[in-house]
Enzyme design. Structure first.
Site, PDB file in Angstrom:
ATOM      1  N   GLN A 100       0.841  -1.195   0.000  1.00  0.00           N
ATOM      2  CA  GLN A 100       0.000   0.000   0.000  1.00  0.00           C
ATOM      3  C   GLN A 100       0.877   1.246   0.000  1.00  0.00           C
ATOM      4  O   GLN A 100       1.642   1.477   0.945  1.00  0.00           O
ATOM      5  CB  GLN A 100      -0.926   0.022   1.212  1.00  0.00           C
ATOM      6  N   TYR A 187      -6.274  10.627   4.076  1.00  0.00           N
ATOM      7  CA  TYR A 187      -4.875  10.950   3.753  1.00  0.00           C
ATOM      8  C   TYR A 187      -4.798  11.753   2.442  1.00  0.00           C
ATOM      9  O   TYR A 187      -5.829  12.147   1.888  1.00  0.00           O
ATOM     10  CB  TYR A 187      -4.042   9.667   3.727  1.00  0.00           C
ATOM     11  N   ARG A 234      -7.262   2.029  -2.957  1.00  0.00           N
ATOM     12  CA  ARG A 234      -8.221   1.912  -1.862  1.00  0.00           C
ATOM     13  C   ARG A 234      -8.986   3.227  -1.727  1.00  0.00           C
ATOM     14  O   ARG A 234      -8.383   4.312  -1.745  1.00  0.00           O
ATOM     15  CB  ARG A 234      -7.487   1.607  -0.552  1.00  0.00           C
ATOM     16  N   GLY A 324      -9.393  -7.034   8.410  1.00  0.00           N
ATOM     17  CA  GLY A 324      -8.327  -6.245   9.012  1.00  0.00           C
ATOM     18  C   GLY A 324      -7.923  -6.784  10.362  1.00  0.00           C
ATOM     19  O   GLY A 324      -7.205  -7.783  10.476  1.00  0.00           O
TER      20      GLY A 324
HETATM   21  C1  LIG Z   1      -3.919  -1.650  13.624  1.00  0.00           C
HETATM   22  C2  LIG Z   1      -4.573  -1.182  12.346  1.00  0.00           C
HETATM   23  C3  LIG Z   1      -3.825  -0.493  11.417  1.00  0.00           C
HETATM   24  C4  LIG Z   1      -4.400  -0.085  10.205  1.00  0.00           C
HETATM   25  N1  LIG Z   1      -3.613   0.524   9.252  1.00  0.00           N
HETATM   26  C5  LIG Z   1      -4.128   0.790   8.020  1.00  0.00           C
HETATM   27  C6  LIG Z   1      -3.280   1.233   6.962  1.00  0.00           C
HETATM   28  O1  LIG Z   1      -2.048   1.347   7.087  1.00  0.00           O
HETATM   29  N2  LIG Z   1      -3.872   1.503   5.782  1.00  0.00           N
HETATM   30  C7  LIG Z   1      -5.230   1.370   5.571  1.00  0.00           C
HETATM   31  O2  LIG Z   1      -5.712   1.644   4.485  1.00  0.00           O
HETATM   32  N3  LIG Z   1      -6.030   0.927   6.561  1.00  0.00           N
HETATM   33  C8  LIG Z   1      -5.521   0.595   7.754  1.00  0.00           C
HETATM   34  N4  LIG Z   1      -6.323   0.052   8.711  1.00  0.00           N
HETATM   35  C9  LIG Z   1      -7.736  -0.280   8.386  1.00  0.00           C
HETATM   36  C10 LIG Z   1      -7.855  -1.759   7.942  1.00  0.00           C
HETATM   37  O3  LIG Z   1      -7.230  -1.965   6.698  1.00  0.00           O
HETATM   38  C11 LIG Z   1      -9.313  -2.209   7.791  1.00  0.00           C
HETATM   39  O4  LIG Z   1      -9.893  -1.594   6.688  1.00  0.00           O
HETATM   40  C12 LIG Z   1     -10.150  -1.867   9.008  1.00  0.00           C
HETATM   41  O5  LIG Z   1      -9.517  -2.363  10.184  1.00  0.00           O
HETATM   42  C13 LIG Z   1     -11.569  -2.417   8.892  1.00  0.00           C
HETATM   43  O6  LIG Z   1     -11.557  -3.815   8.764  1.00  0.00           O
HETATM   44  P1  LIG Z   1     -11.868  -4.753  10.046  1.00  0.00           P
HETATM   45  O7  LIG Z   1     -13.227  -4.353  10.550  1.00  0.00           O
HETATM   46  O8  LIG Z   1     -11.844  -6.150   9.474  1.00  0.00           O
HETATM   47  O9  LIG Z   1     -10.790  -4.518  11.044  1.00  0.00           O
HETATM   48  C14 LIG Z   1      -5.774  -0.343   9.945  1.00  0.00           C
HETATM   49  C15 LIG Z   1      -6.533  -1.024  10.907  1.00  0.00           C
HETATM   50  C16 LIG Z   1      -5.951  -1.451  12.088  1.00  0.00           C
HETATM   51  C17 LIG Z   1      -6.785  -2.226  13.071  1.00  0.00           C
END
Ligand SMILES: Cc1cc2nc3c(=O)[nH]c(=O)nc-3n(C[C@H](O)[C@H](O)[C@H](O)COP(=O)(O)O)c2cc1C
Length: 373
Positions: A100, A187, A234, A324
């Site tokens: 990413q 961002y 994304r 995630g």
């Molecule tokens: C610890 C953590 C770090 C994350 N870092 C990013 C990131 O670097 N880039 C991004 O697009 N989303 C990031 N996210 C969002 C996740 O990609 C994901 O879309 C989000 O957690 C929702 O999915 P989930 O409900 O399955 O956790 C992060 C989420 C978590 C929990």
């Protein structure tokens, strides 16, 4: 409902041949003291390569792109070498891996920037109530309020476009299967899309076409370097993270983007529903509308579980399901989903930071049984 698709069977979507339809969503873990991927990162991703496709944590495209300490980059030769460890560890296990590409724009602090300079943004409007992870005035590593940004000049916008392209080229050299531009979560790219933040009067501000120009130029520059089938993005339509207010033309903006991106034949669009991260949900009906605008591969992440992803795929609203947070404490997430095994809950205190605890020490379900038995 259409016939049931096996989430866990090998498939080809677009040009991506995958061992299943489960995607590990990008997650910042801040485990790189020098920005160079290392053996621990390789092990972390290898442990999670039950996924058909892994998308790495947000990865800095330049030294002004950062708003979190200890994230990896993809703009130096050493970083490219480091990533080779990760891509080969994941490929050994038969998963695909995209990185990413990230520029945080205004979601940053002077301590994240070279020479303590102001972060750059689409405009000089500050995200006053948002936080970066940097150093406070006593040099302590902590959450710090985002600093007032400086608006990129027109020429500088074009330089950032080239930074995306260089990072994409580096990604292929490092062995990645492709790149996902981070156009989500408030961002830099999304700061350009949002007319409440983008108050520019040059060709990058004003109309939908102008606000989308930075995103599409960055996509086109990456396509020119590595080919459309290796480029993805994304997006978070209707998202609010990092103080992006809603505006009147959200649907028309994303319709324009979807149609333009489809023309280019990119690998996929990765949508994220921000509700599970404490912000707005995708509105009802949006996915069906988006499907009519974009005929290519769609990933959706945010609050997924086995049943929900199965339903969304079977009703042809999405092609791949992104998970995630569940992937952090469940390295064998795909096996757990397949067998309906219980999930280990996350420990949020260990999400970010240089410690190894909470990173590569999570057990598979079967290992947990041995320990508990
Ligand atoms: C610890 C953590 C770090 C994350 N870092 C990013 C990131 O670097 N880039 C991004 O697009 N989303 C990031 N996210 C969002 C996740 O990609 C994901 O879309 C989000 O957690 C929702 O999915 P989930 O409900 O399955 O956790 C992060 C989420 C978590 C929990």
């Amino acid at each position: 409902m259409n016939s049931t698709i096996n989430l866990f069977a090998p498939t080809t979507v677009g040009t991506l041949a995958l061992k299943n339809r489960i995607v590990m969503a990008p997650m910042t873990r801040a485990r790189n003291f020098d920005g160079i991927p290392n053996d621990n990162n390789a092990l972390y991703y290898q442990q999670r390569s039950g996924a058909g496709l892994i998308i790495t944590e947000g990865t800095a495209i330049s030294n002004t792109a950062m708003g979190v300490l200890h994230i990896p980059g993809l703009y130096t030769a050493k970083q490219v070498e480091g990533w080779k460890k990760v891509t080969s560890a994941v490929h050994q296990k038969g998963a695909k891996i995209f990185t990413q590409l990230w520029h945080v724009g205004r979601v940053s602090h002077v301590s994240n920037q070279p020479n303590g300079q102001a972060p750059v943004g689409a405009s000089d409007i500050q995200a006053e109530n948002s936080f970066a992870w940097g150093y406070d005035e006593n040099g302590k590593e902590t959450f710090v309020k985002c600093s007032k940004p400086r608006a990129l000049t027109t020429e500088e916008v074009k330089e950032v476009v080239q930074d995306f392209a260089k990072a994409a080229k580096n990604a292929i050299e490092a062995g990645f299967d492709g790149v996902e531009l981070h156009g989500a979560n408030g961002y830099l790219i999304e700061q350009f899309l949002n007319p409440m933040i983008n108050n520019r009067t040059d060709e990058y501000g004003g109309t939908i076409q102008n606000r989308s120009r930075f995103l599409l130029e960055a996509i086109d520059a990456c396509i020119a370097e590595i080919g459309a089938s290796k480029v993805a993005i994304r997006l978070t339509p209707y998202g609010g993270m990092h103080e992006l207010p809603h505006y009147d033309e959200i649907d028309s903006t994303y319709q324009y983007l979807a149609e333009e991106l489809y023309k280019r034949g990119i690998a996929f669009i990765h949508l994220m529903d921000q509700q599970s991260r404490g912000s707005y949900a995708l509105p009802d009906g949006f996915l069906s509308r988006f499907r009519t605008w974009y005929k290519g591969v769609i990933i959706l992440a945010g609050g997924m579980n086995r049943q929900k992803s199965q339903e969304l795929i079977d009703t042809n609203l999405i092609d791949l399901a992104g998970f995630g947070e569940d992937f952090i404490a469940n390295p064998d997430l795909v096996e757990r989903l397949k067998n309906n095994w219980p999930m280990t809950p996350p420990n949020r205190a260990l999400h970010y930071g240089l410690m190894l605890e909470g990173y590569i020490d999570w057990k598979t379900y079967e290992e947990e049984q041995l320990v508990n038995g």
